[in-house]
Scaffold this motif. Sequence first.
Motif, PDB file in Angstrom:
ATOM      1  N   GLN A 222       1.166 -28.124  53.361  1.00 18.70           N
ATOM      2  CA  GLN A 222       1.191 -29.355  54.176  1.00 18.70           C
ATOM      3  C   GLN A 222       2.576 -29.537  54.796  1.00 18.70           C
TER       4      GLN A 222
ATOM      5  N   ALA B 166      -5.458 -32.337  60.126  1.00 22.68           N
ATOM      6  CA  ALA B 166      -5.220 -32.399  61.578  1.00 22.68           C
ATOM      7  C   ALA B 166      -5.641 -33.754  62.138  1.00 22.68           C
ATOM      8  N   THR B 167      -6.745 -34.290  61.618  1.00 22.18           N
ATOM      9  CA  THR B 167      -7.215 -35.590  62.111  1.00 22.18           C
ATOM     10  C   THR B 167      -6.168 -36.669  61.854  1.00 22.18           C
ATOM     11  N   HIS B 168      -5.574 -36.622  60.688  1.00 21.86           N
ATOM     12  CA  HIS B 168      -4.561 -37.639  60.376  1.00 21.86           C
ATOM     13  C   HIS B 168      -3.293 -37.453  61.208  1.00 21.86           C
TER      14      HIS B 168
ATOM     15  N   ASP C 205      -7.640 -29.561  53.487  1.00 25.29           N
ATOM     16  CA  ASP C 205      -8.762 -29.426  54.415  1.00 25.29           C
ATOM     17  C   ASP C 205      -8.166 -29.561  55.829  1.00 25.29           C
ATOM     18  N   PRO C 206      -8.212 -28.489  56.618  1.00 30.89           N
ATOM     19  CA  PRO C 206      -7.542 -28.545  57.916  1.00 30.89           C
ATOM     20  C   PRO C 206      -8.094 -29.645  58.813  1.00 30.89           C
ATOM     21  N   ASP C 207      -9.390 -29.921  58.707  1.00 32.33           N
ATOM     22  CA  ASP C 207      -9.968 -31.006  59.511  1.00 32.33           C
ATOM     23  C   ASP C 207      -9.332 -32.347  59.147  1.00 32.33           C
ATOM     24  N   GLY C 208      -9.281 -32.594  57.866  1.00 32.38           N
ATOM     25  CA  GLY C 208      -8.724 -33.873  57.405  1.00 32.38           C
ATOM     26  C   GLY C 208      -7.260 -33.998  57.781  1.00 32.38           C
TER      27      GLY C 208
END
Length: 466
Positions: free
Chosen positions: A155, A127-129, A122-125
């Motif tokens: 990844q 990138a957020t990390h 999930d790109p949101d997850g």
Amino acid sequence: MSISLDYTNMMTDAVGTEYGVSDEEITGFIAQTKGIHQHIQERRDSGELPFFDLPHNLAAIDEILTLAKEIQADFDDLIVLGIGGSALGTTAMFKALCYGHNFQSKEQRGGLPRLFVLDNVDPDGFATHLALCDPAQTCFLVISKSGTTVETTSQFLVARQWVEESVGGVFCDHFVLITDPENGVLRELADREGYRSCAIPAGVGGRFTAFTPVCLLPLACVGVDISRLLKGAADFSRFVCHGDLETNPAYLNAVLQYLAYQKGLRTSVLMPYSDRLKDIADWYRQLWAESLGKKFSTDGAILHVGPTPVSALGTTDQHSQVQLYMEGPFDKVVTFIAVGEFDQDLKLPDYEASPEMFYLAGHTMGELIRVEQLATAAALVRNQRSNCTIHIPMVTPETVGALIYLFEVQTLFAGYLFDVNPLDQPGVEEGKLFTYALMGRQGFETKAEEYASIKAHLRSRILSCK
Ligand code: PA5
């Protein structure tokens, strides 16, 4: 360390004859168990089941600890890239043994790195990390037995570029590849490009890698005493590595779960009453599902068999799931994990302003959670709902090691009862192949045509709400 399996509430005298198990049914498996055990022993002796002996392999620890020390010295953050068996064990044991670690300051953590296990694309997850970390201070453990898993590969590509843009040519120092000792793209990359690497012992499949560098390296980096973890499993092996059904909790629980399944209780809930053990239930869910959910028997007959594992958390899910478990269809068997003593307990104080709360005064929160588990188990019995409880005295590296080992052996044994191969996962292949085809991977053109043909034969029914 005293771990016990309380199966009182699985029996006919507790929950009735329709769904309960009788003593005769259990003893009916004694001879078969001896035969299965003998077969397991032969396979162990011939090196076919190496996961069994991992807890006894203390020699492997030194290399892991040396590498962990280097990572601790050089980095503030550690990110695991992996999925399924390459991620779930670490997540489970990290939460159990380092609860709250990432929320602590560096000082409170004793300078140890934070640990994030990223098991999705999930790109949101993702990138957020990444944004939470500094690329110059981050180490990645890229974990894939096959070395070809698309999620882990993608990844890795993003992470490698992210680090290279920050530190330039030395980016390799920020990656440790954990993969097959000889085969696969990651092994080839490690050898060719000079990444540090660890080997996943040959013959140990993803979901049985809890006691390999897959989990031991990240756990050692965040300060888990991995020798205690292994010792817990190794010591517990004497209870689960013998052929006497009535005194082997792994074999006995497999038989109980199998009998429950035969009686129509096809959903198997694992419900720890401990926040720290919440993700052990998620780890077990994969172990049980991927190992036992199979189309074919060991001799190729079509079966379509396998219990559906569900993870729940006590007491939280008493206010979410338990209504269904009590009164819904008779299709579930619940296994509780109860913890005897908590690291920290909180006394419930007196509050004179509210007489309604008096009954709680003087008790502790630990007592409350234990009582709620007992209460839920009794209420399930009252509703003829099969359940059993695994008691552990405390959440420690030893008990967590023992629990993991118990479930691994239980799952292998259950494979024999369900007559399936618990060590493969052919059902996840098809989706992987279509993914390769849709992402334009060379050599998968026929698969892309197959996908197009499936879609062409379906009459599309889409309800759009514009
Ligand atoms: O248990 C398994 O074998 C799987 O869940 C794998 O761990 C998962 O598919 C990831 O595979 P790999 O480690 O090859 O990337």
